[in-house]
Design an enzyme around this catalytic site. Structure first.
Site, PDB file in Angstrom:
ATOM      1  N   LYS A  51       0.872  -1.168   0.000  1.00  0.00           N
ATOM      2  CA  LYS A  51       0.000   0.000   0.000  1.00  0.00           C
ATOM      3  C   LYS A  51       0.914   1.224   0.000  1.00  0.00           C
ATOM      4  O   LYS A  51       2.081   1.126   0.381  1.00  0.00           O
ATOM      5  CB  LYS A  51      -0.858  -0.002   1.276  1.00  0.00           C
ATOM      6  CG  LYS A  51      -2.078   0.862   1.216  1.00  0.00           C
ATOM      7  CD  LYS A  51      -3.325   0.090   0.824  1.00  0.00           C
ATOM      8  CE  LYS A  51      -4.529   0.997   0.779  1.00  0.00           C
ATOM      9  NZ  LYS A  51      -5.762   0.293   0.467  1.00  0.00           N
TER      10      LYS A  51
ATOM     11  N   GLY B 232     -24.660   3.159   4.881  1.00  0.00           N
ATOM     12  CA  GLY B 232     -23.824   3.774   3.840  1.00  0.00           C
ATOM     13  C   GLY B 232     -24.302   3.367   2.459  1.00  0.00           C
ATOM     14  O   GLY B 232     -24.121   2.228   2.038  1.00  0.00           O
TER      15      GLY B 232
ATOM     16  N   GLY C 215     -23.265   4.469  -0.474  1.00  0.00           N
ATOM     17  CA  GLY C 215     -22.311   5.040  -1.419  1.00  0.00           C
ATOM     18  C   GLY C 215     -22.163   4.120  -2.615  1.00  0.00           C
ATOM     19  O   GLY C 215     -23.095   3.390  -2.975  1.00  0.00           O
ATOM     20  N   LYS C 216     -20.972   4.146  -3.207  1.00  0.00           N
ATOM     21  CA  LYS C 216     -20.758   3.363  -4.433  1.00  0.00           C
ATOM     22  C   LYS C 216     -21.078   1.885  -4.210  1.00  0.00           C
ATOM     23  O   LYS C 216     -21.761   1.261  -5.004  1.00  0.00           O
ATOM     24  CB  LYS C 216     -19.308   3.539  -4.905  1.00  0.00           C
ATOM     25  CG  LYS C 216     -18.981   4.975  -5.325  1.00  0.00           C
ATOM     26  CD  LYS C 216     -17.618   5.091  -5.953  1.00  0.00           C
ATOM     27  CE  LYS C 216     -16.479   4.941  -4.976  1.00  0.00           C
ATOM     28  NZ  LYS C 216     -16.393   6.027  -3.964  1.00  0.00           N
ATOM     29  N   VAL C 217     -20.570   1.322  -3.100  1.00  0.00           N
ATOM     30  CA  VAL C 217     -20.787  -0.108  -2.855  1.00  0.00           C
ATOM     31  C   VAL C 217     -22.196  -0.365  -2.323  1.00  0.00           C
ATOM     32  O   VAL C 217     -22.904  -1.275  -2.777  1.00  0.00           O
ATOM     33  CB  VAL C 217     -19.740  -0.663  -1.861  1.00  0.00           C
ATOM     34  CG1 VAL C 217     -19.965  -2.146  -1.628  1.00  0.00           C
ATOM     35  CG2 VAL C 217     -18.328  -0.426  -2.373  1.00  0.00           C
ATOM     36  N   GLY C 218     -22.613   0.445  -1.337  1.00  0.00           N
ATOM     37  CA  GLY C 218     -23.918   0.240  -0.691  1.00  0.00           C
ATOM     38  C   GLY C 218     -25.066   0.253  -1.696  1.00  0.00           C
ATOM     39  O   GLY C 218     -26.029  -0.517  -1.564  1.00  0.00           O
TER      40      GLY C 218
HETATM   41  N1  NAD Z   1     -15.254   0.901  -3.543  1.00  0.00           N
HETATM   42  C1  NAD Z   1     -14.604  -0.246  -3.412  1.00  0.00           C
HETATM   43  O1  NAD Z   1     -14.308  -0.925  -4.382  1.00  0.00           O
HETATM   44  C2  NAD Z   1     -14.252  -0.748  -2.031  1.00  0.00           C
HETATM   45  C3  NAD Z   1     -13.476  -1.921  -1.927  1.00  0.00           C
HETATM   46  C4  NAD Z   1     -13.171  -2.430  -0.665  1.00  0.00           C
HETATM   47  C5  NAD Z   1     -13.631  -1.761   0.463  1.00  0.00           C
HETATM   48  N2  NAD Z   1     -14.368  -0.613   0.343  1.00  0.00           N
HETATM   49  C6  NAD Z   1     -14.829   0.050   1.558  1.00  0.00           C
HETATM   50  O2  NAD Z   1     -16.236   0.068   1.588  1.00  0.00           O
HETATM   51  C7  NAD Z   1     -16.707   1.265   2.209  1.00  0.00           C
HETATM   52  C8  NAD Z   1     -17.625   2.010   1.250  1.00  0.00           C
HETATM   53  O3  NAD Z   1     -16.905   2.301   0.068  1.00  0.00           O
HETATM   54  P1  NAD Z   1     -17.557   3.178  -1.105  1.00  0.00           P
HETATM   55  O4  NAD Z   1     -16.627   3.071  -2.247  1.00  0.00           O
HETATM   56  O5  NAD Z   1     -18.985   2.800  -1.253  1.00  0.00           O
HETATM   57  O6  NAD Z   1     -17.427   4.624  -0.462  1.00  0.00           O
HETATM   58  P2  NAD Z   1     -18.357   5.887  -0.714  1.00  0.00           P
HETATM   59  O7  NAD Z   1     -17.609   7.047  -0.175  1.00  0.00           O
HETATM   60  O8  NAD Z   1     -18.863   5.914  -2.117  1.00  0.00           O
HETATM   61  O9  NAD Z   1     -19.644   5.576   0.216  1.00  0.00           O
HETATM   62  C9  NAD Z   1     -19.660   5.683   1.598  1.00  0.00           C
HETATM   63  C10 NAD Z   1     -21.055   6.151   1.981  1.00  0.00           C
HETATM   64  O10 NAD Z   1     -21.161   6.139   3.397  1.00  0.00           O
HETATM   65  C11 NAD Z   1     -21.837   7.303   3.821  1.00  0.00           C
HETATM   66  N3  NAD Z   1     -21.479   7.570   5.219  1.00  0.00           N
HETATM   67  C12 NAD Z   1     -20.355   8.140   5.716  1.00  0.00           C
HETATM   68  N4  NAD Z   1     -20.431   8.197   7.056  1.00  0.00           N
HETATM   69  C13 NAD Z   1     -21.597   7.642   7.411  1.00  0.00           C
HETATM   70  C14 NAD Z   1     -22.223   7.404   8.649  1.00  0.00           C
HETATM   71  N5  NAD Z   1     -21.656   7.751   9.793  1.00  0.00           N
HETATM   72  N6  NAD Z   1     -23.430   6.803   8.642  1.00  0.00           N
HETATM   73  C15 NAD Z   1     -24.040   6.449   7.484  1.00  0.00           C
HETATM   74  N7  NAD Z   1     -23.473   6.645   6.271  1.00  0.00           N
HETATM   75  C16 NAD Z   1     -22.282   7.229   6.242  1.00  0.00           C
HETATM   76  C17 NAD Z   1     -21.360   8.379   2.848  1.00  0.00           C
HETATM   77  O11 NAD Z   1     -22.257   9.481   2.815  1.00  0.00           O
HETATM   78  C18 NAD Z   1     -21.350   7.591   1.532  1.00  0.00           C
HETATM   79  O12 NAD Z   1     -22.596   7.658   0.861  1.00  0.00           O
HETATM   80  C19 NAD Z   1     -15.442   2.043   2.604  1.00  0.00           C
HETATM   81  O13 NAD Z   1     -15.115   1.717   3.929  1.00  0.00           O
HETATM   82  C20 NAD Z   1     -14.392   1.495   1.667  1.00  0.00           C
HETATM   83  O14 NAD Z   1     -13.089   1.606   2.221  1.00  0.00           O
HETATM   84  C21 NAD Z   1     -14.693  -0.119  -0.882  1.00  0.00           C
END
Ligand code: NAD
Length: 360
Positions: free
Chosen positions: A83, A183, A185-188
């Site tokens: 990393k 959450g 976001g992208k994954v959720g």
């Molecule tokens: N994107 C990937 O490919 C990937 C891969 C492995 C792990 N992850 C992990 O998964 C998680 C989500 O990733 P992502 O890419 O969807 O990120 P993202 O930033 O697109 O989404 C995160 C979401 O969480 C919300 N959020 C933040 N704080 C919050 C809280 N206290 N309560 C409720 N919602 C809250 C944000 O508003 C956002 O909509 C992260 O921890 C990331 O490290 C992502």
């Protein structure tokens, strides 16, 4: 924190290589951490973050690179763990020159480390870095890259959740189960789609009004609650932390009503010992780094020339890996997080050892 492992220093980390990189003109200050290349070149993203101190940046890169070694090992990849962190505020200092200077340092490692996106770095940044180095993944589709890694991250989390559901309820189907997604976001967002397709009820929360608007418009059947604390305390069968790290702490675990935890967020356990607290409460925790490996599987596939179907097949195997870990945890009488670590260490030792067979 010492980098060199020694029996006298239990705090030492045992990393293979830690490289400090500086380019004063562009303002680049980066640290590349390579924990292990036992299974192949180290792969892990570059985090661009305004750490409070150099010590904080170092601690983060050591921690994250070690985590990647375990994640890549269990994802079945022929890749080790590394990393990098760039110390500074990306809003203030990110520039073409800085990213390209960083790319030259990655190139200087001659393939011992492959980089990718992480917090504060994006696909477009990887395209800039790639102008100086071959050792970069997570590039744009126009450059033969995998694009948005959250698609297979969500798919893999869904597979891990299915394996956990089967372990607890006898069937991998989430139909009729109430899943709390923290959450959107992208994954959720993608995860919510998979869950609804499978017949689950979804209850969700997010701090971002745009994410809430999206879910109201796209999936009006999803119930919304005010915050993560309300979600944890609600009547859910599965909890899917998909926001920030540390979602499972000393306050959350005693309040949690779900029987299964499986989500995308990295570093869900706030501190060592939480895995035991979960096990003592009869809550099955599918280790985060096992179920969220779909993203790294997606970007790792780029090294071979990206093929979505092949990458998806690999991410689907997260179901089998999660099953194996849950079985091992039962057999060895340890929490799943401990069983996952053991399995990763076993693969690194058994497969890594093969390099001692002399070829020419
Ligand atoms: N994107 C990937 O490919 C990937 C891969 C492995 C792990 N992850 C992990 O998964 C998680 C989500 O990733 P992502 O890419 O969807 O990120 P993202 O930033 O697109 O989404 C995160 C979401 O969480 C919300 N959020 C933040 N704080 C919050 C809280 N206290 N309560 C409720 N919602 C809250 C944000 O508003 C956002 O909509 C992260 O921890 C990331 O490290 C992502």
């Amino acid at each position: 924190m010492g980098v060199f492992a020694s029996t006298d220093d239990p705090g030492s980390t045992g990393h293979e290589q830690v490289v400090f990189c500086q380019d004063k003109q562009s303002g680049l200050k980066a640290i590349i951490g390579i924990y292990s290349t036992a299974l192949g070149p180290a792969l892990g993203g570059t985090r661009f973050y305004p750490y409070a101190s150099e010590d904080d940046a170092l601690a983060d890169v050591l921690d994250l690179s070690r985590g990647m070694a375990y994640k890549n090992a269990l994802a079945g990849l022929d890749l080790g763990g590394g990393k990098a962190v760039i110390w500074g505020d990306p809003e203030q200092i990110k520039s073409e020159a800085l990213l390209r200077a960083y790319g030259r340092f990655v190139e200087s490692l001659a393939g011992r480390y492959y980089t990718a996106c992480d917090v504060g770095t994006y696909v477009a940044d990887m395209d800039v870095i790639a102008r100086e180095t071959r050792y970069v993944t997570g590039r744009s589709v126009e450059h033969g890259g995998a694009g948005d890694s959250s698609i297979l991250t969500a798919w893999g989390v869904f597979q891990g959740m299915r394996a956990a559901a089967e372990h607890v309820w006898g069937s991998p189907s989430l139909a009729g189960k109430r899943v709390g997604v923290a959450g959107l976001g992208k994954v959720g967002k993608y995860l919510t789609g998979h869950l609804l397709d499978d017949g689950a009820e979804v209850v969700a929360t997010d701090v971002n009004p745009k994410a809430l608007e999206w879910v109201r418009a796209t999936h009006p059947q999803v119930a919304l609650v005010d915050d993560a604390a309300a979600l944890v305390a609600s009547d859910i069968d599965v909890y899917a932390p998909c926001a920030l790290g540390g979602a499972l702490d000393d306050d959350t675990v005693p309040a949690l009503r779900a029987k299964v935890v499986a989500g995308a967020a990295n570093n869900q356990l706030a501190h060592p010992g939480i895995e035991k607290l979960l096990a003592d409460r009869g809550i099955l925790y599918a280790p985060d780094y096992v179920v969220n490996a779909g993203g790294v599987i997606q970007v790792a596939d780029e090294i071979e020339g990206f093929n979505f179907d092949r990458a998806k097949l690999r991410a689907t195997r997260i179901y089998d890996t999660t099953r194996e870990i849950l079985g091992l945890a039962d057999d060895e009488g340890v929490p799943p997080a401990v069983a996952a670590d053991r399995l990763a260490e076993r693969r690194m030792a058994e497969v890594g050892r093969l390099r001692t067979i002399h070829l020419r």
